[in-house]
Enzyme design. Sequence first.
Site, PDB file in Angstrom:
ATOM      1  CG  ASN A 134      -6.153 -10.433  -2.429  1.00 19.87           C
ATOM      2  OD1 ASN A 134      -7.218 -10.654  -1.876  1.00 19.87           O
ATOM      3  ND2 ASN A 134      -5.829 -10.967  -3.584  1.00 19.87           N
ATOM      4  CE1 TYR A 135      -0.301  -9.070   0.389  1.00 23.35           C
ATOM      5  CE2 TYR A 135      -0.951  -9.786  -1.798  1.00 23.35           C
ATOM      6  CZ  TYR A 135      -0.448 -10.068  -0.549  1.00 23.35           C
ATOM      7  OH  TYR A 135      -0.093 -11.348  -0.225  1.00 23.35           O
ATOM      8  CG  LEU A 136      -2.560  -2.318  -4.155  1.00 25.55           C
ATOM      9  CD1 LEU A 136      -2.635  -1.991  -5.636  1.00 25.55           C
ATOM     10  CD2 LEU A 136      -1.251  -1.811  -3.561  1.00 25.55           C
ATOM     11  CB  SER A 192      -0.956  -0.003   1.198  1.00 23.05           C
ATOM     12  OG  SER A 192      -2.026  -0.890   0.939  1.00 23.05           O
ATOM     13  CB  ALA A 198      -1.224  -5.968  -6.159  1.00 25.20           C
TER      14      ALA A 198
END
Length: 627
Positions: free
Chosen positions: A584-586, A424, A581
């Site tokens: 799930n990650y940002l 992030s 991404a």
Amino acid sequence: MRLLWLGVLSRRFQHVPLRDTCRQASRGAKANKAGWEEKVENSVKWRQLEHKGPYFTPAYEPLPDGVHFFYDGKPVKLSVAAEEVATLYGKMLHLECATKEVFQRNFFRDWRKEMTAEERKLITHLDKCDFVEIHKHFMEKTEARRTLPREKKQKLKEEAEKLQQEFGYCILDGHREKIGNFKTEPPGLFRGRGDHPKMGMLKRRVMPEDVVINCSRDSKIPKPPAGHQWKEVRSDNTVMWLAAWMENIQNTFKYIILNPSSKLKGEMDWHKYEVARRLRGVVNKIRAQYQADWKSPEMKKRQLAVALYFIDKLALRTGNEKEEGETADTVGCCSLRVEHVRLHGKADGQEHVVELDFLGKDSIRYNNRVTVEKLVFQNLQHFMEDKDPGDNLFDALTTASLNKHLQSLMEGLTARVFRTYNASVTLQEQLRVLTRGLPDYPVQKEMVESGIALWFLPLPQWDIVQPTQEAEDSLTSKVLAYNRANRAVAILCNHQRAIPKTFEKSMQKLQQKIETKKAQVTEAQVELEKLKADLRTRGGSKSKSFLRKQQRLLKLEEQLARLHKKATDKEENKQVALGTAKLNYLDPRISIAWCKRFGVPIEKIYHKTQRERFAWAFNRADKDFEF
DNA sequence: TTGTGTACTTAGCAGTTTTAAA
DNA sequence: TTTAAAACTGCTAAGTACACAA
């Protein structure tokens, strides 16, 4: 916010007596706290849960008379059970995995278990089996479905929608919520990823007798299909699943769970990013500490410090231990072996270069050379001393001890939080860098908010103003910048994909287009030069035709630039998967804030299901949101 | 401390649908 | 109108992490 995961209640899944299971987590304990906070603290996930249970895969339909299986050149009519498994293999004949020896061996062994004694006696060698007619039959079926007339397709769509309406929703705390996967998984041949020792094994049909239902006691209990019974009905409001069964390949549970658009999933997601944001406040301290620990006299401490450095700097996964021979041989940070690491005192003009080469999750290769601090390098040399290639690099470390250490540094901190955090932060930084200097896109306020409003309100009606070419280009540039930032994160997290099968062909086409456009530009340039020369010799003002040619050249040059941009983007992206991404990650609030700040309609960044998934974030991020 | 079981997130792929190009 | 490419969705495998028992 404190996350206690009280674990007041035993989580043992099996051996729970039928009917009288009821594990409603304590209701009164934190009655003064409201909503989500209370839920989290008590690990209560719901107060009311009602649903129809899973939709079961329809029964097997035997092959039509004209489709035969042959053994040793002769047609053999198989029993229904054996035929069903034969069709599973026949369907896969064209796939690469079906050609592998392990796959064939596992399949044949499991298939024989489904045969009658007589069949087993006859069918002893897979290479004497001929599934070609079966394969052809299913290929034709697929093709027939593809070429179905529009009305028939529409009818099928309506039937699917009806099913979705009947089984695809539940009531959770008074809200109708979409279910993620309301169908049981159909029987099939297991396809692991990479070099999986169990590929080809028969994944058997899920029956109601396998299924545990989870719902509230006072709800309408789902009815099992006629003539069947549930394995168990329970009411456990500390978990999120609606139904579960044990899968026979790895003996792990499969769950029917909510769709990511649900409120509960959204709250979990939000919580995940809030933990990652808290890491921001302590990350410098943690980094200082692990750097200091590189010098620790304790081996365990030094291993922990170097492992944590890898997790932080390279965004490695934590790497839990796995049972040998049960899955593909993949590793993460804590399970790295000596054979995965190469140390180069000097390489590529750099000192202290570490090369990591291993198969990670899903057997995706991680291959990276990085320059590290001298102390890290020396530590790694030490960790590798007197070890065999197959020995663990971090032999004094487990994921549990690593996470225990992290918990002591920050509540709720685990290894994977670093991946979320670094992903992030990278997005936010890259967006800052890549969007700097781009012209602002002149959009109406309504336009900016349109995507956001999609969520909660009916779509507002406004006049659609065609943006100018310049504005359009500016918007394209911004979206490109966003994708670049997204890509930076995907590369950090090593999110790879197979190069699309059609890549080479479509790239060639694009190159062809570029060549054609180049030729057009040259031609237009020559023509314009001629007119200019004419103008010089004859004097006077620029003719209409001159101006037209000038305009045309400009346009062609712009088109060429756009094609170049497209080709670059395509090339850079061919092996990188952006979606993982993004999903799930940002932290979606970063993207939403950026869209608001730069006037990019949100639908350029998130498509419909993504907007639904990130519903929780839309009213939690204004244009000044900082991760 | 270690092993096992459970529940959840993260992951890539393949099939389907939509959009763009020919 | 047809075909190709891109976008999107569903599927399910494969991770992480933690509780509890031995």
